[in-house]
Design a protein around this motif. Structure first.
Motif, PDB file in Angstrom:
ATOM      1  N   ALA A 198       0.833  -1.205   0.000  1.00 64.75           N
ATOM      2  CA  ALA A 198       0.000   0.000   0.000  1.00 64.75           C
ATOM      3  C   ALA A 198       0.870   1.258   0.000  1.00 64.75           C
ATOM      4  CB  ALA A 198      -0.933  -0.006   1.212  1.00 64.75           C
ATOM      5  N   ILE A 199       1.966   1.242   0.745  1.00 64.27           N
ATOM      6  CA  ILE A 199       2.885   2.387   0.763  1.00 64.27           C
ATOM      7  C   ILE A 199       3.502   2.574  -0.622  1.00 64.27           C
ATOM      8  CG2 ILE A 199       5.109   3.238   1.659  1.00 64.27           C
ATOM      9  CD1 ILE A 199       2.912   3.625   3.671  1.00 64.27           C
ATOM     10  N   ALA A 200       3.887   1.480  -1.276  1.00 69.19           N
ATOM     11  CA  ALA A 200       4.462   1.567  -2.625  1.00 69.19           C
ATOM     12  C   ALA A 200       3.467   2.219  -3.583  1.00 69.19           C
ATOM     13  CB  ALA A 200       4.865   0.180  -3.123  1.00 69.19           C
ATOM     14  N   HIS A 201       2.212   1.805  -3.505  1.00 68.14           N
ATOM     15  CA  HIS A 201       1.176   2.364  -4.366  1.00 68.14           C
ATOM     16  C   HIS A 201       0.966   3.848  -4.059  1.00 68.14           C
ATOM     17  CE1 HIS A 201      -2.382   2.506  -6.832  1.00 68.14           C
ATOM     18  NE2 HIS A 201      -3.085   2.944  -5.801  1.00 68.14           N
ATOM     19  N   GLN A 202       0.920   4.192  -2.784  1.00 63.63           N
ATOM     20  CA  GLN A 202       0.717   5.585  -2.375  1.00 63.63           C
ATOM     21  C   GLN A 202       1.903   6.444  -2.789  1.00 63.63           C
ATOM     22  OE1 GLN A 202      -0.688   5.938   1.625  1.00 63.63           O
ATOM     23  NE2 GLN A 202      -0.206   8.099   1.741  1.00 63.63           N
ATOM     24  N   LEU A 203       3.105   5.918  -2.687  1.00 61.56           N
ATOM     25  CA  LEU A 203       4.302   6.654  -3.073  1.00 61.56           C
ATOM     26  C   LEU A 203       4.323   6.904  -4.577  1.00 61.56           C
ATOM     27  CD1 LEU A 203       6.792   7.880  -1.769  1.00 61.56           C
ATOM     28  CD2 LEU A 203       7.964   5.721  -2.133  1.00 61.56           C
ATOM     29  N   GLN A 204       3.912   5.915  -5.361  1.00 62.33           N
ATOM     30  CA  GLN A 204       3.803   6.091  -6.808  1.00 62.33           C
ATOM     31  C   GLN A 204       2.888   7.264  -7.119  1.00 62.33           C
ATOM     32  OE1 GLN A 204       3.150   1.700  -7.855  1.00 62.33           O
ATOM     33  NE2 GLN A 204       3.231   2.739  -9.798  1.00 62.33           N
ATOM     34  N   SER A 205       1.742   7.316  -6.472  1.00 63.07           N
ATOM     35  CA  SER A 205       0.780   8.397  -6.704  1.00 63.07           C
ATOM     36  C   SER A 205       1.361   9.745  -6.289  1.00 63.07           C
ATOM     37  CB  SER A 205      -0.510   8.136  -5.933  1.00 63.07           C
ATOM     38  OG  SER A 205      -1.129   6.973  -6.396  1.00 63.07           O
ATOM     39  N   ALA A 206       2.038   9.774  -5.151  1.00 63.95           N
ATOM     40  CA  ALA A 206       2.611  11.023  -4.644  1.00 63.95           C
ATOM     41  C   ALA A 206       3.701  11.552  -5.565  1.00 63.95           C
ATOM     42  CB  ALA A 206       3.163  10.821  -3.238  1.00 63.95           C
TER      43      ALA A 206
END
Length: 189
Positions: free
Chosen positions: A142-150
Motif C-alpha cells: 500500500a505504501i508503494a502504491h501511495q508513493l507512486q501516486s505522490a
C-alpha cells in the motif's frame, strides 16, 4: 551490483496482501526514456523486500540495489545512480543514502516514517490513508502504491498519521522504517 526482480521473486505475503487490499494491479507507470527509477532494498528486512517487489511488478521501477545488514554495496551502487532513487529501509540506511545522494546533487522528495508499537504499524505519510489503515502485513504494498501516486502528483500533499491493522512483528523487521525518495535535477516527474 544491480539486481532485477521477476514476478516469482515476489513475497507470497505481498501477492496475497495486494489482493486483500484490492490492489490486484497497481497503477502502471511508464518511465520516460530520460527517467531512471532505482529501488534500494534492504534484503534482511521483509517489509523492504515487499515494497521493492511491488514497485518492480507494477512497472514503476526497473532496477534494484540490494544491500545486506553490513550495508555492502550501498556506497558503491549509489555512486552510479541517476534519476529517481526510492527505498523503504531502516533509518540508518535512509540517512546514509540521503547524505550520499544529497552530496551528488539529488533533492529529497519524500520522507515517510513507519514504526511498530502495540501490535500495529504506525505511519506518518502524505496523501490518502485509507489503503494503509485496511492492511496488516501487506502495508508495504500500500505504501508503494501511495508513493507512486505522490511522485506522479504535482498537487499539494497533506501530512497524515494512521495505524495499520493488527499484526505481529516479523522477527527480522527492525520495527522502525523509513520510505524515501530522492531525485536528481532534470528527472522530476
Amino acid at each position: 551490483m544491480t539486481w532485477y526482480l521477476r514476478r516469482r521473486d515476489v513475497l507470497g505475503a505481498g501477492a496475497l496482501g495486494t489482493a486483500a487490499v484490492g490492489l490486484d494491479t497497481l497503477a502502471r507507470f511508464e518511465p520516460g526514456r530520460s527517467r531512471t527509477v532505482t529501488v534500494v532494498e534492504e534484503s534482511g528486512v521483509p517489509e523492504s523486500r515487499q515494497f521493492a517487489s511491488a514497485l518492480i511488478d507494477s512497472g514503476f521501477a526497473g532496477e534494484v540495489i540490494r544491500i545486506d545488514q553490513s550495508l555492502n554495496g550501498l556506497l558503491h551502487e549509489l555512486e552510479a545512480t541517476t534519476g529517481t532513487v526510492i527505498g523503504m529501509t531502516s533509518d540508518p540506511v535512509a540517512m546514509i543514502a540521503g547524505q550520499l545522494l544529497g552530496e551528488r546533487g539529488a533533492h529529497a522528495r519524500q520522507f515517510w516514517q513507519h514504526h511498530y508499537a502495540g501490535g500495529r504499524w504506525g505511519h506518518r505519510t502524505e496523501g490518502s490513508v485509507r489503503l494503509i489503515e485496511n492492511t496488516t502485513h501487506a502495508w508495504p504494498v500500500a505504501i508503494a502504491h501511495q508513493l507512486q501516486s505522490a511522485i506522479g502528483s504535482r498537487s499539494r500533499q497533506f501530512p497524515n498519521a494512521c495505524t495499520s491493522g493488527a499484526c505481529a512483528l516479523v522477527v527480522s523487521s527492525p520495527g522502525m522504517l523509513v520510505s524515501w525518495v530522492h531525485e536528481f535535477e532534470g528527472y522530476q516527474s
